[in-house]
Design a protein around this motif. Structure first.
Motif, mmCIF file in Angstrom:
data_model
loop_
_atom_site.group_PDB
_atom_site.id
_atom_site.type_symbol
_atom_site.label_atom_id
_atom_site.label_comp_id
_atom_site.label_asym_id
_atom_site.label_seq_id
_atom_site.Cartn_x
_atom_site.Cartn_y
_atom_site.Cartn_z
ATOM 1 N N ARG A 140 0.821 -1.218 0.000
ATOM 2 C CA ARG A 140 0.000 0.000 0.000
ATOM 3 C C ARG A 140 0.849 1.260 0.000
ATOM 4 O O ARG A 140 0.483 2.265 -0.582
ATOM 5 N N HIS A 141 1.987 1.227 0.688
ATOM 6 C CA HIS A 141 2.747 2.459 0.912
ATOM 7 C C HIS A 141 4.051 2.522 0.128
ATOM 8 O O HIS A 141 4.812 3.466 0.280
ATOM 9 N N GLY A 142 4.332 1.519 -0.688
ATOM 10 C CA GLY A 142 5.582 1.532 -1.457
ATOM 11 C C GLY A 142 6.804 1.290 -0.592
ATOM 12 O O GLY A 142 7.906 1.754 -0.893
ATOM 13 N N ALA A 143 6.618 0.581 0.500
ATOM 14 C CA ALA A 143 7.743 0.265 1.389
ATOM 15 C C ALA A 143 8.251 -1.143 1.063
ATOM 16 O O ALA A 143 7.656 -1.855 0.259
ATOM 17 N N THR A 144 9.345 -1.524 1.690
ATOM 18 C CA THR A 144 9.856 -2.883 1.487
ATOM 19 C C THR A 144 10.075 -3.571 2.832
ATOM 20 O O THR A 144 10.145 -2.912 3.877
ATOM 21 N N LEU A 145 10.188 -4.887 2.768
ATOM 22 C CA LEU A 145 10.424 -5.683 3.972
ATOM 23 C C LEU A 145 11.860 -6.201 3.943
ATOM 24 O O LEU A 145 12.377 -6.545 2.888
ATOM 25 N N ARG A 146 12.472 -6.247 5.118
ATOM 26 C CA ARG A 146 13.758 -6.934 5.259
ATOM 27 C C ARG A 146 13.654 -7.894 6.434
ATOM 28 O O ARG A 146 12.817 -7.702 7.319
ATOM 29 N N PHE A 147 14.549 -8.879 6.454
ATOM 30 C CA PHE A 147 14.423 -9.963 7.433
ATOM 31 C C PHE A 147 15.735 -10.232 8.143
ATOM 32 O O PHE A 147 16.756 -10.461 7.493
ATOM 33 N N VAL A 148 15.695 -10.226 9.461
ATOM 34 C CA VAL A 148 16.863 -10.638 10.242
ATOM 35 C C VAL A 148 17.031 -12.141 10.023
ATOM 36 O O VAL A 148 16.110 -12.910 10.288
ATOM 37 N N PRO A 149 18.183 -12.570 9.518
ATOM 38 C CA PRO A 149 18.332 -13.978 9.151
ATOM 39 C C PRO A 149 18.443 -14.908 10.347
ATOM 40 O O PRO A 149 18.992 -14.553 11.389
ATOM 41 N N VAL A 150 17.914 -16.109 10.157
ATOM 42 C CA VAL A 150 18.089 -17.170 11.144
ATOM 43 C C VAL A 150 19.316 -17.965 10.686
ATOM 44 O O VAL A 150 19.549 -18.154 9.491
ATOM 45 N N LEU A 151 20.131 -18.391 11.649
ATOM 46 C CA LEU A 151 21.393 -19.041 11.288
ATOM 47 C C LEU A 151 21.166 -20.427 10.694
ATOM 48 O O LEU A 151 21.690 -20.762 9.644
ATOM 49 N N ASP A 152 20.385 -21.245 11.387
ATOM 50 C CA ASP A 152 20.221 -22.653 11.003
ATOM 51 C C ASP A 152 19.054 -23.249 11.778
ATOM 52 O O ASP A 152 18.251 -22.522 12.354
ATOM 53 N N GLU A 153 19.006 -24.573 11.827
ATOM 54 C CA GLU A 153 17.902 -25.278 12.485
ATOM 55 C C GLU A 153 17.793 -25.016 13.983
ATOM 56 O O GLU A 153 16.780 -25.339 14.592
ATOM 57 N N THR A 154 18.842 -24.466 14.586
ATOM 58 C CA THR A 154 18.733 -24.150 16.012
ATOM 59 C C THR A 154 17.807 -22.952 16.226
ATOM 60 O O THR A 154 17.423 -22.661 17.353
ATOM 61 N N GLY A 155 17.482 -22.262 15.151
ATOM 62 C CA GLY A 155 16.558 -21.143 15.259
ATOM 63 C C GLY A 155 17.179 -19.874 15.789
ATOM 64 O O GLY A 155 16.476 -18.879 16.013
ATOM 65 N N ALA A 156 18.479 -19.885 16.009
ATOM 66 C CA ALA A 156 19.137 -18.687 16.547
ATOM 67 C C ALA A 156 19.244 -17.621 15.470
ATOM 68 O O ALA A 156 19.567 -17.924 14.326
ATOM 69 N N PRO A 157 18.952 -16.369 15.847
ATOM 70 C CA PRO A 157 19.157 -15.293 14.880
ATOM 71 C C PRO A 157 20.658 -15.040 14.714
ATOM 72 O O PRO A 157 21.423 -15.279 15.650
ATOM 73 N N ASP A 158 21.054 -14.595 13.544
ATOM 74 C CA ASP A 158 22.443 -14.210 13.330
ATOM 75 C C ASP A 158 22.762 -13.058 14.299
ATOM 76 O O ASP A 158 22.181 -11.981 14.189
ATOM 77 N N PRO A 159 23.656 -13.281 15.274
ATOM 78 C CA PRO A 159 23.829 -12.297 16.343
ATOM 79 C C PRO A 159 24.436 -10.985 15.865
ATOM 80 O O PRO A 159 24.235 -9.945 16.489
#
Ligand SMILES: *Cc1c(COP(=O)(O)O)cnc(C)c1O
Length: 411
Positions: A140-159
């Motif tokens: 609707r607003h012409g914005a974009t999404l970005r995503f903090v990556p997950v490292l692997d199957e442990t579900g930990a975010p890339d610190p």
């Protein structure tokens, strides 16, 4: 029961009438799908019956006793839910659930604050309910999404990723508190503080944290927190959105209609202050009152006790899963939410869950409303067992036996 003494968990379990049923094939029910919806204790069921038996009327407009009573209970429920998560009464908006809370902010907040070129930051772990509303808002607003990556199957975010991703074009950071598919617990306090120091608004998806761990929105330091009642012993169709008072006051309405207005002409209207501004139409009065009863119930046990119970049962469950030949539990090794995704070698999650049902065991299988995450982790989906405080050690042990039998059958 005082919150200080350790509860008698078998007495607590007996307060959930649904749990003592036998399935149509004669197997006792083992309910391990709590991350999808929790069961309801008798006290909560009674509160619902009591409301409709004694107090039902529309709120806010009636000048007669019954309506005054319903209104009083509805507004007291707001205060009770506020207290449950450390908010002020005027900071709680009743919604249909977590999903509606996210949609409300994705409309109201974004229409005021989001411009073309702006960025909304999410994580790769988001439930579709905390993804699709932002996709729609971005369109609707012409914005974009970005995503903090997950490292692997442990579900930990890339610190290392987050600080570098909180750039000036990021206007809002929305993230899941406890992941419903991997069990990851995000460092919400740290993330909200980091975002706030850069002037970025925050929304925390509390669908899996509310009712499981102590939550205080002021300590979290978020601008918005959303929860759904049905995962914390309350009925479906009721939830709450917390918004920091200064944030809510400046937002335009989401839905229009009765009760959210101050004065109306044919061509325009003025709106009431929050929270009334965001509650158009007849609200889920019974739902709100019963959500408050669920807060009473959970606090009666003690959220600290519930969290400790979740943790002990979860540890036993993860160990049990990993001890089964051909089964791999997925998710964090350390602290995690009260659930575990897992895969069984050579068995599709849907087949596994269908076979488990033959034994009275209720699991969930599939992408858990996190399709992009499954794709990223190259999983065809997982099976998931999720717990709440009324589950038992014996149920977990029985789950392990059942899964072992299923594995033998398919091998
Ligand atoms: C269940 C869930 C939702 C959706 O919640 P509803 O209250 O059912 O709308 C959103 N996010 C997460 C993490 C969930 O587990």
């Amino acid at each position: 029961m005082s919150p200080s003494s350790t509860p008698d968990w078998s007495a607590v379990r007996a307060q959930f009438p649904i749990l003592s049923q036998v399935q149509s094939n004669g197997q006792p029910l083992i309910y391990l799908d709590n991350a999808a919806s929790s069961q309801k204790p008798q006290a909560v069921i009674d509160a619902l019956v009591r409301y409709y038996t004694h107090d039902n009327a529309n709120v806010h407009r009636g000048l007669y006793e019954l309506s005054a009573r319903a209104t009083d209970q509805y507004e007291r429920a707001r205060g009770r839910v506020a207290q449950f998560i450390g908010a002020e009464e005027n900071e709680i908006i009743f919604t249909r659930g977590t999903t509606e809370g996210v949609n409300l902010i994705a409309h109201a907040w974004c229409s005021k604050n989001l411009r073309a070129g702006d960025v909304i930051l999410l994580t790769e772990l988001e439930h579709h309910s905390n993804l699709i509303p932002w996709q729609l808002a971005a369109q609707r607003h012409g914005a974009t999404l970005r995503f903090v990556p997950v490292l692997d199957e442990t579900g930990a975010p890339d610190p290392t990723a987050l600080p570098a991703m909180l750039t000036p074009e990021v206007k809002l950071f929305a993230f899941v508190h406890i992941s419903n598919s991997l069990g990851t617990i995000h460092p919400a306090e740290e993330w909200c503080a980091l975002a706030r120091s850069r002037g970025i608004a925050t929304l925390v998806d509390g669908a899996q944290s509310a009712g499981h761990i102590p939550v205080n929105v002021k300590d979290l330091g978020c601008d918005f927190y959303v929860l759904g009642g049905h995962k914390m012993c309350a009925p479906t169709g009721i939830g709450a959105l917390y918004g920091r008072a200064e944030m809510l006051d400046e937002l335009p309405p989401f839905h229009g209609g009765g009760e959210m207005i101050e004065s109306v002409r044919y061509d325009r209207a003025t709106y009431r202050a929050a929270p009334a501004r965001f509650e158009a139409g007849t609200p889920n009065i019974a739902g709100a009152i019963v959500l408050a009863a669920a807060c009473d119930y959970l606090d009666g046990i003690g959220i600290g006790h519930i969290a400790a119970r979740d943790e002990a049962l979860t540890r036993r469950m993860v160990d049990a899963l990993n001890s089964i030949n051909g089964v791999r539990a997925i998710g964090p090794e350390g602290p995690r939410g009260a659930l575990s995704s897992f895969v069984m070698e050579g068995v599709h999650p849907h087949d596994l869950v269908t076979a488990a049902s033959e034994y009275g065991l209720a699991l969930r299988g599939g992408h858990h409303c996190t399709q992009p995450l499954m794709k990223k982790l190259k999983l065809p989906g997982t099976a998931r067992a999720s717990l709440y405080f009324y589950n038992t050690e014996a149920e977990i042990d029985r789950m392990a036996e059942i899964l072992t039998a299923i594995r033998k059958y398919f091998a």
